[in-house]
Enzyme design. Structure first.
Site, PDB file in Angstrom:
ATOM      1  N   ASN A  91       0.032  -3.879  -7.453  1.00  0.00           N
ATOM      2  CA  ASN A  91      -0.721  -2.874  -6.717  1.00  0.00           C
ATOM      3  C   ASN A  91      -0.575  -1.547  -7.478  1.00  0.00           C
ATOM      4  OD1 ASN A  91      -2.025  -1.370  -4.666  1.00  0.00           O
ATOM      5  ND2 ASN A  91      -1.227  -2.738  -3.082  1.00  0.00           N
TER       6      ASN A  91
ATOM      7  N   CYS B 202       0.849  -1.187   0.000  1.00  0.00           N
ATOM      8  CA  CYS B 202       0.000   0.000   0.000  1.00  0.00           C
ATOM      9  C   CYS B 202       0.890   1.244   0.000  1.00  0.00           C
ATOM     10  CB  CYS B 202      -0.929   0.020   1.201  1.00  0.00           C
ATOM     11  SG  CYS B 202      -1.966   1.496   1.189  1.00  0.00           S
TER      12      CYS B 202
END
Lengths: 268, 304
Positions: B193, B131
């Site tokens: 991601n 993240c």
């Protein structure tokens, strides 16, 4: 369960509402399988076939007829609405909806103060019609509608047809009350009882903030329909959030818990 | 001859390769009125942390060309509420349930996985080590191979379920990170991601996101993702779940051809909530038209 998956709707009409060509009313034909529509809800519209603009655009529902026609009213402000302005009859538009919650229906004894600012008009126009259909006394529906100038006050004929007390307000005094809509509402609220009055508002954030302050200061209750850019419209992207009034570190999703919130719930 | 879309990753059988990516599908209940959830290959939940997190202040999403930036900041209900309120709904679905776990310390990853293991009712864990939007943790585990090995080893110790490591593209060598995930004991890797990105408002001179930078996703990043899957497939022997801008069945085929066994549909869920359904139907049709029997007939078969 009736699904609200995307549907292609035929354009029945795309009508210009003002001389300048800023405001339009788009009428779409909904599929028969669409779930029942209520005032306060919105549709999430794909304005184009490609990737620009990327997100859908959310529009409050301005009307929904028994013939499954659905109206949205929009002002041309950016790329998405500019594309919508070019739609003509029989074009197809991809929408998801109805989405979101709805205005709660007041008791027939209550005086309803509707406060529409600018393009915040559509859901309140629909709500006024809905209440009249439910036999709410017309003289107890007070329709306040504010715009910058007389050119921003659209759909006058529709409001007049409802025969409800109408209080147009303009910032420059070119039509109706000269000043902010909250000024006109404040004058009226002095004559109304908190227990037998309910306020419903939709419009720009500064107006809704002022309306919320006014209501809270004087003990009035009601509901506000909020707006926020919505990437998904269905509660998962967590982009269209607003802080709670009681705990600004906590958030509500405008698309999912709203777009209609009780006065006093959201920090605007 | 009918095409078979079934795949198997670390002993878990998927009815088709199409799953939905973390953070783009909530806890699935939000989508029950939009699509048939049981038709999906699998569902990856929002990232779960030990404590409930409100996330960053708005604006935390921003529209870009063919994509979007987000800096949600791992907003989620926390592991306790997830187990009490969200897992019961997910358990009832006839699809593979993958819980995505995030943390800001090794202990947090371990604690969340441990509580999940005790609760049961899901099939796999995806470890979010990528993240880009939180100050501490997350990405540091995803950018340093040694940290990656440690975190995967530590969570493998507390769960019997297969572990997927979700890889960040914001690294010098995606191959090194995939290898580290494998060395740590990961059963699969998912990539990519979001890419770190930023936008500036020319009226206000402020950044488009309160967090200043965010993660770029959507069709704009698909070529980057395809290249990274291609690289990892050729270098590391581990099942790959492809992510990055997948919006159509053609995108899905591309990912299979460079070596993705499974797929995650992410940002497309925001724009076209039934994108995953259209992809499943499209891939099936493609296999049938080309007289291919299964996804394996496509897997890594790019002609280079």
């Amino acid at each position: 369960m009736i699904k609200t998956k995307p549907q292609m709707c035929r354009v029945l009409k795309n009508q210009r509402l003002d001389k300048q060509g800023y405001y339009y009313k788009l009428t779409l034909e909904l599929s028969q399988k669409t779930r029942k529509v209520f005032p306060g809800q919105f549709v999430h519209v794909k304005t184009n076939q490609g990737l620009d603009p990327f997100f859908r655009r959310a529009f409050s529902i301005a009307d929904c007829g028994p013939d499954n026609s659905l109206d949205i009213i929009y002002k041309i402000v950016g790329r998405g609405t500019k594309i919508l302005g070019q739609l003509t009859k029989n074009d197809a538009v991809d929408i998801i909806g109805p989405l979101g919650n709805r205005f709660t229906v007041p008791s027939k004894k209550q005086t309803v103060v509707l406060a529409a600012g600018g393009v915040g008009l559509p859901p309140l126009l629909y709500f006024a019609k809905f209440l009249l259909d439910k036999k709410h006394p017309a003289d107890k529906i007070l329709f306040f509608y504010g715009g910058r100038t007389k050119d921003d006050i659209i759909e006058k004929a529709a409001i007049k047809k409802y025969a409800v007390p109408f209080y147009p307000c303009t910032d420059d005094g070119s039509f109706g009350y000269h000043g902010l809509i909250t000024g006109a509402i404040e004058d009226k609220l002095r004559k109304l009882k908190t227990s037998s009055t309910k306020i419903y508002g939709c419009g720009p954030e500064p107006m809704l903030a002022a309306l919320q302050d006014l209501a809270l200061k004087n003990g009035f209750t009601g509901e506000l329909s909020l707006e926020a850019p919505m990437p998904c419209g269905v509660g998962v992207c967590l982009g269209c959030i607003k802080p709670r009034l009681d705990d600004p570190k906590k958030y509500v999703r405008v698309c999912y818990e709203g777009p209609v919130f009780p006065i006093g719930e959201v920090r605007i | 001859m009918s095409a078979n879309l079934q795949i198997e990753i670390a002993g878990v059988k998927f009815k088709n390769p199409v799953t939905v990516a973390s953070g783009t599908f909530g806890y699935a209940e939000e989508f029950q009125h939009l699509i048939d959830l049981d038709a999906l290959g699998g569902i990856v939940t929002k990232s779960i942390t030990i404590k409930e997190r409100p996330g960053h202040p708005p604006p935390r999403t921003h529209e870009t060309a063919a994509g979007m930036l987000n800096a949600i900041g791992l907003a989620n209900v926390g592991i306790e509420r997830f187990i009490d309120e969200k897992l019961p709904f997910l358990k009832k679905l006839d699809t593979v349930i993958i819980v995505n776990v995030a943390g800001s310390s090794l202990k947090e990853y371990v604690d969340v996985c441990h509580l999940l293991e005790k609760a049961g009712g899901f099939d796999m864990i995806e470890i979010n080590v990528s993240c880009p939007n939180v100050d501490r943790g997350g990405m540091e585990f995803g950018t340093d191979p040694e940290s990656m090995i440690k975190v995967i080893r530590a969570v493998k110790d507390v769960t019997t379920r297969p572990i997927i490591a979700k890889l960040s593209p914001n690294v010098t060598s995606i191959i090194a990170m995939a290898q580290a995930a494998k060395d740590g004991g990961a059963d699969a890797v998912s990539l990519i991601n979001t890419l770190v990105g930023m936008a500036v408002n020319t009226d206000t001179w402020q950044p488009g996101l309160t967090n200043v930078t965010g993660g770029l996703s959507g069709p704009a990043i698909k070529p980057v993702a395809v290249a990274m899957v291609h690289k990892v497939f050729r270098s590391v022997d581990i099942p790959i779940i492809g992510i990055g801008g997948i919006s159509t069945w053609q995108d899905a085929i591309e990912f299979h051809l460079v070596g993705a066994l499974g797929l995650q549909v992410g940002t497309a869920n925001f724009i076209q909530p039934d994108a995953s359904m259209n992809i499943i139907a499209g891939v099936k049709k493609y296999l049938r038209a080309r007289k291919l029997q299964s996804i394996n007939d496509l897997l890594g078969r790019i002609k280079v």
